[in-house]
Design an enzyme around this catalytic site. Structure first.
Site, PDB file in Angstrom:
ATOM      1  N   ARG A 139      -9.695   0.709   8.666  1.00  0.00           N
ATOM      2  CA  ARG A 139      -9.290  -0.659   9.003  1.00  0.00           C
ATOM      3  C   ARG A 139     -10.351  -1.410   9.784  1.00  0.00           C
ATOM      4  O   ARG A 139     -10.146  -2.582  10.113  1.00  0.00           O
ATOM      5  CB  ARG A 139      -8.016  -0.604   9.850  1.00  0.00           C
ATOM      6  CG  ARG A 139      -6.730  -0.891   9.080  1.00  0.00           C
ATOM      7  CD  ARG A 139      -5.589  -0.649  10.039  1.00  0.00           C
ATOM      8  NE  ARG A 139      -4.431  -1.436   9.795  1.00  0.00           N
ATOM      9  CZ  ARG A 139      -3.324  -0.970   9.210  1.00  0.00           C
ATOM     10  NH1 ARG A 139      -3.269   0.258   8.755  1.00  0.00           N
ATOM     11  NH2 ARG A 139      -2.277  -1.737   9.065  1.00  0.00           N
TER      12      ARG A 139
ATOM     13  N   ARG B 113      11.038  -0.611  11.200  1.00  0.00           N
ATOM     14  CA  ARG B 113       9.995  -0.395  12.201  1.00  0.00           C
ATOM     15  C   ARG B 113      10.074  -1.426  13.314  1.00  0.00           C
ATOM     16  O   ARG B 113      10.366  -2.595  13.061  1.00  0.00           O
ATOM     17  CB  ARG B 113       8.622  -0.482  11.526  1.00  0.00           C
ATOM     18  CG  ARG B 113       8.294   0.767  10.758  1.00  0.00           C
ATOM     19  CD  ARG B 113       7.118   0.607   9.842  1.00  0.00           C
ATOM     20  NE  ARG B 113       6.008  -0.156  10.400  1.00  0.00           N
ATOM     21  CZ  ARG B 113       4.907  -0.429   9.713  1.00  0.00           C
ATOM     22  NH1 ARG B 113       4.759   0.012   8.487  1.00  0.00           N
ATOM     23  NH2 ARG B 113       3.947  -1.149  10.276  1.00  0.00           N
TER      24      ARG B 113
ATOM     25  N   ARG C 177      -0.695  -8.917  13.539  1.00  0.00           N
ATOM     26  CA  ARG C 177      -1.185  -7.941  12.559  1.00  0.00           C
ATOM     27  C   ARG C 177      -2.002  -8.620  11.460  1.00  0.00           C
ATOM     28  O   ARG C 177      -3.011  -8.082  11.014  1.00  0.00           O
ATOM     29  CB  ARG C 177      -0.004  -7.163  11.979  1.00  0.00           C
ATOM     30  CG  ARG C 177       0.592  -6.209  13.020  1.00  0.00           C
ATOM     31  CD  ARG C 177       1.989  -5.760  12.677  1.00  0.00           C
ATOM     32  NE  ARG C 177       2.052  -5.068  11.413  1.00  0.00           N
ATOM     33  CZ  ARG C 177       3.205  -4.825  10.758  1.00  0.00           C
ATOM     34  NH1 ARG C 177       4.352  -5.225  11.272  1.00  0.00           N
ATOM     35  NH2 ARG C 177       3.177  -4.182   9.633  1.00  0.00           N
TER      36      ARG C 177
ATOM     37  N   LYS D 137       0.832  -1.216   0.000  1.00  0.00           N
ATOM     38  CA  LYS D 137       0.000   0.000   0.000  1.00  0.00           C
ATOM     39  C   LYS D 137       0.863   1.261   0.000  1.00  0.00           C
ATOM     40  O   LYS D 137       0.649   2.180  -0.789  1.00  0.00           O
ATOM     41  CB  LYS D 137      -0.935   0.025   1.234  1.00  0.00           C
ATOM     42  CG  LYS D 137      -1.876  -1.162   1.325  1.00  0.00           C
ATOM     43  CD  LYS D 137      -2.773  -1.097   2.550  1.00  0.00           C
ATOM     44  CE  LYS D 137      -2.064  -1.141   3.887  1.00  0.00           C
ATOM     45  NZ  LYS D 137      -1.360  -2.405   4.169  1.00  0.00           N
TER      46      LYS D 137
ATOM     47  N   ARG E  40      11.507  -5.195   5.077  1.00  0.00           N
ATOM     48  CA  ARG E  40      11.200  -3.788   4.760  1.00  0.00           C
ATOM     49  C   ARG E  40      12.098  -2.822   5.524  1.00  0.00           C
ATOM     50  O   ARG E  40      12.373  -2.996   6.696  1.00  0.00           O
ATOM     51  CB  ARG E  40       9.745  -3.513   5.138  1.00  0.00           C
ATOM     52  CG  ARG E  40       9.397  -2.036   5.193  1.00  0.00           C
ATOM     53  CD  ARG E  40       7.921  -1.792   5.176  1.00  0.00           C
ATOM     54  NE  ARG E  40       7.176  -2.410   6.255  1.00  0.00           N
ATOM     55  CZ  ARG E  40       5.841  -2.452   6.297  1.00  0.00           C
ATOM     56  NH1 ARG E  40       5.129  -1.923   5.325  1.00  0.00           N
ATOM     57  NH2 ARG E  40       5.226  -3.024   7.309  1.00  0.00           N
TER      58      ARG E  40
HETATM   59  P1  ADP Z   1       2.209  -1.865   3.219  1.00  0.00           P
HETATM   60  O1  ADP Z   1       2.204  -0.355   3.190  1.00  0.00           O
HETATM   61  O2  ADP Z   1       0.990  -2.436   2.543  1.00  0.00           O
HETATM   62  O3  ADP Z   1       2.395  -2.425   4.575  1.00  0.00           O
HETATM   63  P2  ADP Z   1       4.773  -1.632   1.790  1.00  0.00           P
HETATM   64  O4  ADP Z   1       4.437  -0.780   0.609  1.00  0.00           O
HETATM   65  O5  ADP Z   1       5.529  -1.009   2.887  1.00  0.00           O
HETATM   66  O6  ADP Z   1       3.431  -2.362   2.336  1.00  0.00           O
HETATM   67  O7  ADP Z   1       5.571  -2.909   1.227  1.00  0.00           O
HETATM   68  C1  ADP Z   1       6.119  -3.876   2.116  1.00  0.00           C
HETATM   69  C2  ADP Z   1       7.509  -4.290   1.617  1.00  0.00           C
HETATM   70  O8  ADP Z   1       7.388  -5.063   0.426  1.00  0.00           O
HETATM   71  C3  ADP Z   1       8.423  -3.119   1.274  1.00  0.00           C
HETATM   72  O9  ADP Z   1       9.736  -3.445   1.681  1.00  0.00           O
HETATM   73  C4  ADP Z   1       8.319  -3.011  -0.264  1.00  0.00           C
HETATM   74  O10 ADP Z   1       9.557  -2.546  -0.827  1.00  0.00           O
HETATM   75  C5  ADP Z   1       8.044  -4.446  -0.671  1.00  0.00           C
HETATM   76  N1  ADP Z   1       7.079  -4.513  -1.798  1.00  0.00           N
HETATM   77  C6  ADP Z   1       6.026  -3.708  -2.036  1.00  0.00           C
HETATM   78  N2  ADP Z   1       5.353  -4.093  -3.148  1.00  0.00           N
HETATM   79  C7  ADP Z   1       5.993  -5.200  -3.622  1.00  0.00           C
HETATM   80  C8  ADP Z   1       5.792  -6.059  -4.758  1.00  0.00           C
HETATM   81  N3  ADP Z   1       4.772  -5.873  -5.610  1.00  0.00           N
HETATM   82  N4  ADP Z   1       6.668  -7.073  -4.931  1.00  0.00           N
HETATM   83  C9  ADP Z   1       7.696  -7.277  -4.075  1.00  0.00           C
HETATM   84  N5  ADP Z   1       7.957  -6.500  -2.991  1.00  0.00           N
HETATM   85  C10 ADP Z   1       7.105  -5.468  -2.753  1.00  0.00           C
HETATM   86  P1  ADP Z   2       1.073  -2.048   7.727  1.00  0.00           P
HETATM   87  O1  ADP Z   2       0.477  -1.596   6.438  1.00  0.00           O
HETATM   88  O2  ADP Z   2       2.391  -2.734   7.543  1.00  0.00           O
HETATM   89  O3  ADP Z   2       0.117  -2.821   8.569  1.00  0.00           O
HETATM   90  P2  ADP Z   2       0.759   0.572   9.007  1.00  0.00           P
HETATM   91  O4  ADP Z   2       1.866   1.556   9.057  1.00  0.00           O
HETATM   92  O5  ADP Z   2      -0.407   0.859   8.131  1.00  0.00           O
HETATM   93  O6  ADP Z   2       1.440  -0.808   8.644  1.00  0.00           O
HETATM   94  O7  ADP Z   2       0.193   0.333  10.481  1.00  0.00           O
HETATM   95  C1  ADP Z   2       1.045   0.047  11.561  1.00  0.00           C
HETATM   96  C2  ADP Z   2       0.207  -0.058  12.838  1.00  0.00           C
HETATM   97  O8  ADP Z   2      -0.412   1.218  13.112  1.00  0.00           O
HETATM   98  C3  ADP Z   2      -0.951  -1.040  12.793  1.00  0.00           C
HETATM   99  O9  ADP Z   2      -0.541  -2.364  13.104  1.00  0.00           O
HETATM  100  C4  ADP Z   2      -1.886  -0.462  13.861  1.00  0.00           C
HETATM  101  O10 ADP Z   2      -1.417  -0.756  15.166  1.00  0.00           O
HETATM  102  C5  ADP Z   2      -1.705   1.036  13.652  1.00  0.00           C
HETATM  103  N1  ADP Z   2      -2.689   1.587  12.695  1.00  0.00           N
HETATM  104  C6  ADP Z   2      -2.410   2.164  11.492  1.00  0.00           C
HETATM  105  N2  ADP Z   2      -3.539   2.550  10.879  1.00  0.00           N
HETATM  106  C7  ADP Z   2      -4.565   2.192  11.709  1.00  0.00           C
HETATM  107  C8  ADP Z   2      -5.985   2.295  11.632  1.00  0.00           C
HETATM  108  N3  ADP Z   2      -6.595   2.843  10.573  1.00  0.00           N
HETATM  109  N4  ADP Z   2      -6.709   1.824  12.679  1.00  0.00           N
HETATM  110  C9  ADP Z   2      -6.119   1.283  13.753  1.00  0.00           C
HETATM  111  N5  ADP Z   2      -4.795   1.136  13.882  1.00  0.00           N
HETATM  112  C10 ADP Z   2      -4.020   1.586  12.873  1.00  0.00           C
END
Ligand code: ADP
Ligand code: ADP
Ligand code: ZN
Length: 216
Positions: free
Chosen positions: A88, A161, A172, A13, A127
């Protein structure tokens, strides 16, 4: 463009939100980034959220709804925004719907990024991020062109992180399946749900999204 990027942790995302924000001249709004900033700043809300995030649970709806409600009123959101990690829960989705109706704003689309659980653990544990500009990288999937130097800003300082570890990932993923996945039928009923294959290459996912949304 007003968009929700929807998917499990590690789906990509944030990666795609950065690209689409550039392409459509919109702002990326990541509740995770905002909560981490509040935690780093040591605000009361931030410190409360920090413990919840590190345990891999969801922060309370009131907190994140307040954060988003304040944020989308800012001038820089006038051109549009890409929500990354919000809503979420069903309560958050309903609050967003009320919020947008009050402001007479409509949502262009909700894009679901489908990725199997088995792939997500490796995505999350590999990541890391540029400390200076926030650009995202991955140990195997997306390395900077020059080792140790950010492609975007030339920075040499990177961070990981606290919640990106194998144990927290399981909580998660459970939170995603229990509390977040039920939003899919909610948006399907509203006729705005689109889907992409989040397991494709990063560039390919961006292309799929642009094809669905039309030119920027
Ligand atoms: P999210 O915001 O949904 O948690 P991220 O955009 O941070 O996910 O992506 C998680 C990890 O996976 C990052 O290290 C990113 O570089 C990698 N990543 C994202 N999209 C892809 C993809 N399509 N294929 C392989 N690796 C990816
Ligand atoms: P990822 O896409 O890898 O799950 P985020 O950065 O979106 O990571 O979220 C990290 C953490 O922040 C989540 O596990 C949760 O604890 C909190 N968080 C983020 N967005 C929300 C939301 N919309 N509602 C509740 N908790 C959230
Ligand atoms: Zn950088």
């Amino acid at each position: 463009m007003r968009l929700i990027l929807f998917g499990p942790p590690g789906a990509g995302k944030g990666t795609q939100a950065q690209r689409l924000a550039d392409c459509y001249n919109a702002i990326q709004l990541s509740t995770g980034d905002m909560l981490r900033a509040a935690a780093a700043a040591g605000t009361e809300v931030g410190l409360r959220a920090k413990a919840v995030m590190e345990a891999g649970n969801l922060v309370s709806d009131d907190i994140v709804v307040d954060i988003i409600s304040d944020r989308i009123d800012h001038d820089d959101c006038k051109n549009g925004f890409i929500l990354d990690g919000f809503p979420r829960t069903l309560a958050q989705a309903e609050a967003l719907e009320r919020m947008l109706a009050e402001k007479s704003l409509h949502l262009d689309a909700v894009i679901e990024m489908q990725v199997d659980d088995g792939l997500l653990i490796g995505r999350i544990t590999g990541r890391y991020t540029c400390t200076t500009c926030g650009a995202g990288y991955h140990d195997k999937n997306l390395q900077p062109k020059v080792a140790g130097v950010c492609d975007k800003c030339g920075g040499t300082d990177f961070c990981r992180r606290a919640d990106d570890n194998a144990e927290t990932v399981m909580s998660r993923l459970k939170a995603y399946h229990d509390q977040t996945a039920p939003l899919l039928p909610f948006y399907q009923k509203r006729g705005c749900l689109l889907t992409v294959d989040g397991m494709a290459e990063i560039d390919e996912v961006t292309q799929q999204m642009k094809a669905l949304l039309g030119a920027g």
